[in-house]
Design a protein around this motif. Structure first.
Motif, PDB file in Angstrom:
ATOM      1  N   SER A  33       0.844  -1.198   0.000  1.00 40.10           N
ATOM      2  CA  SER A  33       0.000   0.000   0.000  1.00 40.10           C
ATOM      3  C   SER A  33       0.885   1.256   0.000  1.00 40.10           C
ATOM      4  O   SER A  33       2.037   1.216   0.466  1.00 40.10           O
ATOM      5  CB  SER A  33      -0.909  -0.011   1.228  1.00 40.10           C
ATOM      6  N   PRO A  34       0.372   2.355  -0.576  1.00 40.50           N
ATOM      7  CA  PRO A  34      -0.993   2.534  -1.091  1.00 40.50           C
ATOM      8  C   PRO A  34      -1.100   2.121  -2.567  1.00 40.50           C
ATOM      9  O   PRO A  34      -0.140   2.247  -3.320  1.00 40.50           O
ATOM     10  CB  PRO A  34      -1.215   4.031  -0.919  1.00 40.50           C
ATOM     11  N   PHE A  35      -2.251   1.666  -2.948  1.00 39.67           N
ATOM     12  CA  PHE A  35      -2.512   1.314  -4.343  1.00 39.67           C
ATOM     13  C   PHE A  35      -4.022   1.342  -4.571  1.00 39.67           C
ATOM     14  O   PHE A  35      -4.815   1.422  -3.624  1.00 39.67           O
ATOM     15  CB  PHE A  35      -1.943  -0.068  -4.689  1.00 39.67           C
ATOM     16  N   SER A 100       0.009   1.519  -8.290  1.00 45.14           N
ATOM     17  CA  SER A 100       0.432   2.134  -7.029  1.00 45.14           C
ATOM     18  C   SER A 100       0.114   3.623  -7.051  1.00 45.14           C
ATOM     19  O   SER A 100       0.214   4.288  -8.093  1.00 45.14           O
ATOM     20  CB  SER A 100       1.934   1.922  -6.809  1.00 45.14           C
ATOM     21  N   THR A 101      -0.242   4.162  -5.884  1.00 48.17           N
ATOM     22  CA  THR A 101      -0.491   5.600  -5.743  1.00 48.17           C
ATOM     23  C   THR A 101       0.525   6.242  -4.812  1.00 48.17           C
ATOM     24  O   THR A 101       0.300   7.348  -4.304  1.00 48.17           O
ATOM     25  CB  THR A 101      -1.908   5.832  -5.182  1.00 48.17           C
ATOM     26  N   ALA A 102       1.629   5.541  -4.596  1.00 47.38           N
ATOM     27  CA  ALA A 102       2.638   6.061  -3.660  1.00 47.38           C
ATOM     28  C   ALA A 102       3.293   7.322  -4.187  1.00 47.38           C
ATOM     29  O   ALA A 102       3.710   8.184  -3.419  1.00 47.38           O
ATOM     30  CB  ALA A 102       3.699   4.993  -3.392  1.00 47.38           C
ATOM     31  N   THR A 103       3.411   7.463  -5.525  1.00 44.99           N
ATOM     32  CA  THR A 103       4.084   8.631  -6.095  1.00 44.99           C
ATOM     33  C   THR A 103       3.217   9.861  -6.106  1.00 44.99           C
ATOM     34  O   THR A 103       3.695  10.962  -6.357  1.00 44.99           O
ATOM     35  CB  THR A 103       4.536   8.318  -7.532  1.00 44.99           C
ATOM     36  N   PRO A 105       0.627  10.958  -3.492  1.00 46.68           N
ATOM     37  CA  PRO A 105      -0.171  10.766  -2.275  1.00 46.68           C
ATOM     38  C   PRO A 105      -1.343  11.713  -2.163  1.00 46.68           C
ATOM     39  O   PRO A 105      -2.296  11.438  -1.448  1.00 46.68           O
ATOM     40  CB  PRO A 105       0.841  11.011  -1.153  1.00 46.68           C
ATOM     41  N   GLN A 109      -7.482   8.306  -4.838  1.00 46.46           N
ATOM     42  CA  GLN A 109      -7.189   6.993  -5.390  1.00 46.46           C
ATOM     43  C   GLN A 109      -8.301   6.449  -6.268  1.00 46.46           C
ATOM     44  O   GLN A 109      -8.074   5.541  -7.063  1.00 46.46           O
ATOM     45  CB  GLN A 109      -6.922   6.018  -4.236  1.00 46.46           C
ATOM     46  N   GLU A 137      -9.376   0.736  -2.831  1.00 50.45           N
ATOM     47  CA  GLU A 137      -8.148   1.454  -2.479  1.00 50.45           C
ATOM     48  C   GLU A 137      -7.587   0.891  -1.186  1.00 50.45           C
ATOM     49  O   GLU A 137      -8.337   0.472  -0.286  1.00 50.45           O
ATOM     50  CB  GLU A 137      -8.406   2.953  -2.336  1.00 50.45           C
ATOM     51  N   GLU A 139      -4.576   1.850   1.731  1.00 57.13           N
ATOM     52  CA  GLU A 139      -3.651   2.865   2.209  1.00 57.13           C
ATOM     53  C   GLU A 139      -3.365   2.631   3.681  1.00 57.13           C
ATOM     54  O   GLU A 139      -4.101   1.914   4.370  1.00 57.13           O
ATOM     55  CB  GLU A 139      -4.223   4.268   1.990  1.00 57.13           C
ATOM     56  N   ARG A 140      -2.311   3.238   4.146  1.00 59.80           N
ATOM     57  CA  ARG A 140      -1.957   3.163   5.565  1.00 59.80           C
ATOM     58  C   ARG A 140      -2.571   4.375   6.269  1.00 59.80           C
ATOM     59  O   ARG A 140      -2.376   5.516   5.840  1.00 59.80           O
ATOM     60  CB  ARG A 140      -0.447   3.151   5.753  1.00 59.80           C
TER      61      ARG A 140
END
Length: 441
Positions: A33-35, A100-103, A105, A109, A137, A139-140
């Motif tokens: 995560s996140p994705f 991935s949605t890490a790039t 934030p 999502q 989605e 996420e943390r």
């Protein structure tokens, strides 16, 4: 030494590789995560499914992507930042897109950047009917409840901690304005493998749930037909109690046969649907039992939320299926009973007909005996007349005979001889008729 063993000395079963490899089919992905996940399920069988499969293969070829084997039911490819998973099942196919949605934030999502997903779906255009569309989605977040309350309708929000407590899953199971069902995973420390397994099971739950509920529509459509046929069956049975005569019983049998034919025609198509709904519901319950742990205070678990509607729906399907089976047996029994009554009426008519034929034959025999008696008298009179002429001729030529006396003496002799000859002829004919047709062969 064990490494030198060679199985080529045996004849391998043709399905051995498929059976052994089934446990490795559709493996879990390793996710961090996140994705975001977008998942589609399209109903397609027969030629439609084959056509959609060919389109996917052509898409892979045109974009220089790995092409799945002809027998493959699962395929995974990477298209830039997106991982595309394709799966083909018995009556539906699925496309799952993961990125991935890490790039980014700050990006929402549920809105894939750049329109890549939308262009992919246009390129993967399928003829199958869309049934499932999911946005998921992960996420943390240290405050899973607060974020879920912002995203979902609180009136239907269901939340649950997974086994081990390393994640919280939330959804309101509602369809948004774009037609998607949304799911949120709050990752509290899952390993990549466990997170991938959780995503796949959540997607399976939300895929199998509407597939299971397809049986409810079939049950609701079929219920009026079952009610109508059941009511008419009762009426036919009541009419059958007072029905007399072959014509009326034959009419009731024809109507009952038409009812049975109509019922079987409508019931045949629903047997698969009810069986599939039962199997899909078992899969949903199995996946829920695997992932669910403790409840989140103040919110129902997924199992309890879904049970409120799925359990009654499944009971409705089971009830209609049981009524179908019972009604089919009742129709068969009623048809057998009516057919028996018709057979009895036919046998009764045949008995009366044979009795009439027998009486007519006896009358003909009496008439024949009468005719034979008259025939003996007529032939005897003719023979006696001829003999009388002979006696008179003999007297006229000078023989000393008395024509009247000779004629009187000859009468009983002529009649007796004629009767005896007639009797022997009739006896011989009757004897030939009594001999079996194959006795002389």
């Amino acid at each position: 030494m064990l490494d030198e063993l060679d199985l080529r000395i045996f004849t391998l079963h043709p399905q051995r590789d498929a059976a052994l490899g089934e446990v490795h089919a559709r493996p879990f992905m390793r996710l961090v995560s996140p994705f975001t996940v977008v998942h589609f399920a399209l109903l397609a069988q027969g030629e439609v499914a084959a056509s959609d499969r060919r389109r996917f293969l052509e898409f892979c070829r045109q974009n220089n992507l790995p092409v799945p084997e002809l027998s493959a039911k699962h395929h995974e490819i990477g298209i830039g930042p997106i991982v595309l998973r394709w799966e083909q099942h018995s009556e539906f196919a699925t496309f799952t897109l993961i990125w991935s949605t890490a790039t980014s934030p700050t990006a929402h999502q549920f809105d894939p950047a750049g329109g890549t997903v939308q262009s992919l779906m246009r390129a993967l255009r399928q003829d199958g009917q869309l049934l499932v569309a999911i946005k998921l989605e992960a996420e943390r977040d240290a405050f899973p409840t607060k974020r879920a309350e912002q995203m979902f309708d609180k009136n239907s929000l269901a939340m649950v901690r997974i086994r081990g407590g390393a994640a919280v899953v939330a959804s309101d199971f509602r369809v948004d304005d774009k037609g998607f069902t949304k799911i949120r995973i709050c990752d509290l420390g899952l390993t990549p493998h466990d997170l991938g397994a959780l995503v796949q099971r959540l997607v399976e739950i939300e895929t199998y749930r509407p597939l299971a509920l397809l049986g409810l529509s079939a049950a609701l459509e079929l219920s009026p037909t079952v009610d109508r046929i059941d009511k008419r069956l009762v009426e036919v049975l009541e009419e059958m109690q007072g029905a007399e005569g072959l014509k009326l019983n034959s009419h009731l049998l024809a109507e009952l046969t038409a009812l049975a034919s109509s019922f079987e025609r409508s019931a045949t198509g629903s047997l698969f649907r009810f069986g599939a709904s039962r199997a899909y519901n078992e899969l949903v319950q199995s996946r829920l039992s695997i992932i669910e742990g403790n409840e989140v205070t103040g919110y129902p678990t997924w199992s309890s939320f879904l049970a409120r509607r799925m359990a009654p729906a499944m009971r409705t399907c089971a009830t209609v299926e049981d009524r179908q089976a019972t009604l089919s047996i009742k129709l068969a029994r009623a048809a057998d009973l009516l057919r028996t009554r018709v057979d009895v009426e036919i046998e009764r008519q045949n008995r009366d007909l044979l009795r009439a034929i027998n009486d007519r034959t006896k009358q003909q025999l009496r008439l024949q005996c009468t005719v034979e008696g008259l025939s003996v008298a007529a032939i005897g009179y003719y023979v006696v007349s001829l003999f009388s002429y002979l006696a008179k001729g003999a007297h006229d030529v000078g023989l000393r005979v008395e024509p009247s006396y000779l004629t009187a003496v000859f009468v009983p002799i002529a009649v007796g001889v004629i009767w005896l000859v007639s009797y022997n002829i009739r006896k011989r004919h009757l004897k030939h008729e009594d001999v079996p047709s194959g006795a002389g062969d």
